[in-house]
Write an enzyme that holds these catalytic residues in place. Sequence first.
Site, PDB file in Angstrom:
ATOM      1  N   CYS A 279       0.847  -1.194   0.000  1.00  0.00           N
ATOM      2  CA  CYS A 279       0.000   0.000   0.000  1.00  0.00           C
ATOM      3  C   CYS A 279       0.887   1.251   0.000  1.00  0.00           C
ATOM      4  O   CYS A 279       1.551   1.526  -0.989  1.00  0.00           O
ATOM      5  CB  CYS A 279      -0.964  -0.049   1.183  1.00  0.00           C
TER       6      CYS A 279
ATOM      7  N   HIS B 294      -3.312  -5.793   1.079  1.00  0.00           N
ATOM      8  CA  HIS B 294      -2.603  -6.007   2.347  1.00  0.00           C
ATOM      9  C   HIS B 294      -2.529  -7.488   2.722  1.00  0.00           C
ATOM     10  O   HIS B 294      -3.402  -7.999   3.423  1.00  0.00           O
ATOM     11  CB  HIS B 294      -3.328  -5.273   3.469  1.00  0.00           C
TER      12      HIS B 294
ATOM     13  N   GLU C 280      -0.662  -8.812   4.922  1.00  0.00           N
ATOM     14  CA  GLU C 280      -0.474  -8.916   6.375  1.00  0.00           C
ATOM     15  C   GLU C 280      -1.794  -8.872   7.129  1.00  0.00           C
ATOM     16  O   GLU C 280      -1.853  -9.228   8.312  1.00  0.00           O
ATOM     17  CB  GLU C 280       0.472  -7.813   6.872  1.00  0.00           C
TER      18      GLU C 280
END
EC number: 6.3.5.3
Length: 230
Positions: free
Chosen positions: A86, A195, A197
């Site tokens: 991002c 994302h 994560e």
Amino acid sequence: MKCAVLVFPGSNCDIDMYKAVEDCLGEPVEYVWHAESNLDEFDCILLPGGFSYGDYLRPGAMASMARVMASVKEAAAKGKLVMGVCNGFQVLTEAGLLQGALRRNQSLKFRCEMVDLRVENNDTVFTAEYAAGEIIQIPIAHGDGNYYCDETTLADMEQNNQIVFRYAGANPNGSIDNIAGIINKEGNVLGMMPHPERAVHEWLGSADGKRMFTSILQSWRDKNGVTQRA
């Protein structure tokens, strides 16, 4: 494998990234402040999402000039693994480590939702545990995720198999050729808007991002002749 999670003023996904490494890999991980100048002790450098320096000038523009970025460039030149997610992707393009640029979403609205991604290239250190063409679910949260490059650059990336992820469903930001993530020609620097994560446990809505982290670790072990701990 020792990982660094860079922290800029305005980073807000640094904890998410740190916890993903800790939960998925159990490998050493440290936060590294933007004013640091030496990353020699780290094998993998992670640039998290957020709003570094408040997105002033352009998202990632000021962070790309931070002191630590000289060391990131040195690490990338040495073949160390670098991943920007991002805002981290924006920083990598602004720093010249990846081609292209990230512009405002075509809708001019911030988008926060789960999206379908197609794995276009699984022959990378970041995607080795996925199947080519596999559809995975990874969340997005951005207002400036509209990836753009000129036609010559796009053709060059296509030829070099540098497009790693594409949006498989509706394009949430208007990015050219539905691009969601790319890699450098050398194959050790990855940038993506979604994302991973935030998708490492099923209770988060998807665990499809976990294999990115385990791919990184296994690739590093293979390169360095490290056998898996019992």
